[in-house]
Design a protein around this motif. Structure first.
Motif, mmCIF file in Angstrom:
data_model
loop_
_atom_site.group_PDB
_atom_site.id
_atom_site.type_symbol
_atom_site.label_atom_id
_atom_site.label_comp_id
_atom_site.label_asym_id
_atom_site.label_seq_id
_atom_site.Cartn_x
_atom_site.Cartn_y
_atom_site.Cartn_z
ATOM 1 N N ALA A 144 -10.041 8.862 -5.940
ATOM 2 C CA ALA A 144 -8.636 9.238 -6.100
ATOM 3 C C ALA A 144 -7.768 8.018 -6.374
ATOM 4 C CB ALA A 144 -8.138 9.955 -4.847
ATOM 5 N N VAL A 145 -8.182 6.870 -5.864
ATOM 6 C CA VAL A 145 -7.431 5.632 -6.093
ATOM 7 C C VAL A 145 -7.662 5.134 -7.515
ATOM 8 C CG1 VAL A 145 -7.057 3.266 -5.290
ATOM 9 C CG2 VAL A 145 -7.644 5.063 -3.647
ATOM 10 N N THR A 146 -8.892 5.273 -7.989
ATOM 11 C CA THR A 146 -9.241 4.812 -9.340
ATOM 12 C C THR A 146 -8.622 5.695 -10.418
ATOM 13 O OG1 THR A 146 -11.345 3.976 -8.493
ATOM 14 C CG2 THR A 146 -11.149 4.257 -10.884
ATOM 15 N N ASP A 147 -8.731 7.016 -10.226
ATOM 16 C CA ASP A 147 -8.210 7.962 -11.225
ATOM 17 C C ASP A 147 -7.653 9.183 -10.495
ATOM 18 O OD1 ASP A 147 -7.626 9.571 -13.365
ATOM 19 O OD2 ASP A 147 -9.538 9.250 -14.392
ATOM 20 N N PRO A 148 -6.438 9.086 -9.986
ATOM 21 C CA PRO A 148 -5.880 10.165 -9.157
ATOM 22 C C PRO A 148 -5.771 11.514 -9.865
ATOM 23 C CG PRO A 148 -4.193 8.548 -9.723
ATOM 24 C CD PRO A 148 -5.499 7.957 -10.112
ATOM 25 N N ASP A 149 -5.447 11.511 -11.148
ATOM 26 C CA ASP A 149 -5.285 12.779 -11.870
ATOM 27 C C ASP A 149 -6.618 13.518 -12.013
ATOM 28 O OD1 ASP A 149 -2.595 12.318 -12.123
ATOM 29 O OD2 ASP A 149 -2.746 11.442 -14.131
ATOM 30 N N SER A 150 -7.648 12.792 -12.411
ATOM 31 C CA SER A 150 -8.964 13.419 -12.575
ATOM 32 C C SER A 150 -9.500 13.930 -11.242
ATOM 33 C CB SER A 150 -9.956 12.425 -13.188
ATOM 34 O OG SER A 150 -9.562 12.074 -14.497
ATOM 35 N N PRO A 181 0.814 -1.223 0.000
ATOM 36 C CA PRO A 181 0.000 0.000 0.000
ATOM 37 C C PRO A 181 0.845 1.270 0.000
ATOM 38 C CG PRO A 181 -0.950 -1.603 1.487
ATOM 39 C CD PRO A 181 0.359 -2.175 1.034
ATOM 40 N N LEU A 182 1.945 1.251 0.746
ATOM 41 C CA LEU A 182 2.813 2.434 0.802
ATOM 42 C C LEU A 182 3.389 2.750 -0.571
ATOM 43 C CD1 LEU A 182 4.349 4.626 2.340
ATOM 44 C CD2 LEU A 182 6.088 2.917 2.903
ATOM 45 N N GLN A 183 3.888 1.732 -1.246
ATOM 46 C CA GLN A 183 4.464 1.940 -2.574
ATOM 47 C C GLN A 183 3.398 2.377 -3.574
ATOM 48 O OE1 GLN A 183 6.090 -2.012 -2.922
ATOM 49 N NE2 GLN A 183 8.156 -1.339 -2.400
ATOM 50 N N LEU A 184 2.203 1.836 -3.432
ATOM 51 C CA LEU A 184 1.115 2.218 -4.331
ATOM 52 C C LEU A 184 0.765 3.691 -4.154
ATOM 53 C CD1 LEU A 184 -1.052 1.472 -6.403
ATOM 54 C CD2 LEU A 184 -2.518 0.750 -4.497
ATOM 55 N N CYS A 185 0.688 4.147 -2.906
ATOM 56 C CA CYS A 185 0.381 5.562 -2.640
ATOM 57 C C CYS A 185 1.474 6.477 -3.183
ATOM 58 C CB CYS A 185 0.210 5.790 -1.139
ATOM 59 S SG CYS A 185 -1.340 5.154 -0.481
ATOM 60 N N GLU A 186 2.714 6.053 -3.025
ATOM 61 C CA GLU A 186 3.823 6.862 -3.538
ATOM 62 C C GLU A 186 3.729 7.017 -5.053
ATOM 63 O OE1 GLU A 186 7.119 4.678 -2.050
ATOM 64 O OE2 GLU A 186 7.155 5.721 -0.108
ATOM 65 N N PHE A 187 3.183 5.995 -5.714
ATOM 66 C CA PHE A 187 2.997 6.067 -7.165
ATOM 67 C C PHE A 187 1.766 6.897 -7.534
ATOM 68 C CE2 PHE A 187 0.702 4.235 -10.823
ATOM 69 C CZ PHE A 187 1.577 4.609 -11.836
ATOM 70 N N LEU A 188 0.643 6.619 -6.879
ATOM 71 C CA LEU A 188 -0.610 7.287 -7.230
ATOM 72 C C LEU A 188 -0.570 8.785 -6.957
ATOM 73 C CD1 LEU A 188 -3.260 4.742 -5.855
ATOM 74 C CD2 LEU A 188 -2.611 5.109 -8.243
ATOM 75 N N PHE A 189 0.044 9.159 -5.836
ATOM 76 C CA PHE A 189 -0.028 10.550 -5.385
ATOM 77 C C PHE A 189 1.326 11.256 -5.448
ATOM 78 C CE2 PHE A 189 -3.108 7.995 -2.793
ATOM 79 C CZ PHE A 189 -4.233 8.334 -3.534
ATOM 80 N N LYS A 190 2.170 10.815 -6.378
ATOM 81 C CA LYS A 190 3.533 11.350 -6.447
ATOM 82 C C LYS A 190 3.580 12.837 -6.794
ATOM 83 C CE LYS A 190 4.271 9.708 -11.229
ATOM 84 N NZ LYS A 190 2.932 9.105 -11.396
ATOM 85 N N ASP A 191 2.543 13.349 -7.480
ATOM 86 C CA ASP A 191 2.537 14.767 -7.859
ATOM 87 C C ASP A 191 1.441 15.560 -7.149
ATOM 88 O OD1 ASP A 191 4.659 14.417 -9.679
ATOM 89 O OD2 ASP A 191 3.273 13.699 -11.218
ATOM 90 N N TYR A 192 0.843 14.980 -6.146
ATOM 91 C CA TYR A 192 -0.289 15.634 -5.493
ATOM 92 C C TYR A 192 0.093 16.908 -4.747
ATOM 93 C CZ TYR A 192 -4.598 13.006 -6.192
ATOM 94 O OH TYR A 192 -5.753 12.499 -6.723
ATOM 95 N N GLN A 193 1.346 17.028 -4.361
ATOM 96 C CA GLN A 193 1.730 18.210 -3.584
ATOM 97 C C GLN A 193 1.492 19.505 -4.361
ATOM 98 O OE1 GLN A 193 3.738 15.845 -4.609
ATOM 99 N NE2 GLN A 193 5.679 16.619 -5.428
#
Length: 239
Positions: A216-222, A183-195
């Motif tokens: 946000a998990v399904t389509d983080p960019d949208s 889960p940690l690695q997945l979040c780092e990938f999904l939300f890498k540009d969220y800042q």
């Protein structure tokens, strides 16, 4: 018997056998090695510096899996290694044959403990399937722990905090299992540009904490785009 005879071999014996005296002279120390029996290999596994068992435990621990070797398993491994007749190297051959698929299949699942017992050694394929099925079950507690770690690091690095709704926790757990990652690695990938987007929202609204849902998990960019746009609309209304 051969080892007893070898212990009495002299330099002249080697020369008489056909070795050049100059060659034998370059081998001033000669040692006769004894065959390692199962009991010797068992002791090596348990007590040697840099034990092979500790190495496997550390490999699994790197993926959050606590591996534990039981006495029955170690005895069988030692017996099989003795049959290899390659000394202590046979231990690696046998262990890798037994545990190789476990090392590839279990990381990224919800499995947190691996008991390496006699049953696993004798029926490793069957036991692996049981662990794989067990690993498909999402451990909410474990997912939540890793998400909390991600949130803390995100706050430390960017000054804003991400929280996760219940449906987001469930979605992340299921996707992590499906993709064979943590889960940690997945979040780092999904939300890498969220800042970047969250900083804009913080500027518009003053908010420093954000709760994301399963969208946000399904389509983080949208999802990020939609909440950024909403923040601008809210800012315009408040002007």
């Amino acid at each position: 018997m051969d080892n007893e005879l070898f212990g009495h071999v002299s330099t002249q014996d080697f020369i008489d056998f056909g070795f050049e005296a100059e060659f034998i002279g370059r081998l001033p120390i000669r040692v006769v090695c004894e065959h390692l029996e199962a009991k010797d290999l068992l002791e090596i596994m348990k007590s040697s510096e840099g034990s092979l068992l500790r190495q496997y435990e550390q490999e699994f621990a790197a993926y959050g899996i606590q591996a534990k070797f039981e006495e029955g398993a170690m005895k069988i491994i030692a017996e099989r290694a003795a049959q290899e007749k390659t000394g202590a190297r046979g231990l690696l051959t046998v262990c890798e044959r037994i545990l190789r698929d476990f090392k590839f299949e279990l990381p990224g699942t919800s499995v947190s403990e691996l008991k390496i017992n006699a049953d696993l050694v004798k029926n490793n394929s069957k036991v692996l399937e049981k662990y794989k099925k067990k690993g498909q079950k999402v451990s909410v507690g474990r997912v939540s722990q890793e998400l909390e770690l991600f949130s803390s690091e995100f706050l430390k690095n960017h000054g804003v905090r991400i929280e996760f709704s219940e449906d987001a926790v469930e979605a992340i757990g299921e996707r992590a299992v499906k993709e064979g990652t943590r889960p940690l690695q997945l979040c780092e990938f999904l939300f890498k540009d969220y800042q970047f987007g969250l900083k804009l929202i913080q500027k518009n609204t003053g908010k420093a904490e954000f709760t994301v849902n399963s969208e946000a998990v399904t389509d983080p960019d949208s999802y990020l785009s939609s909440i950024v746009v909403s923040s601008y609309r809210d800012a315009e209304k408040n002007e």
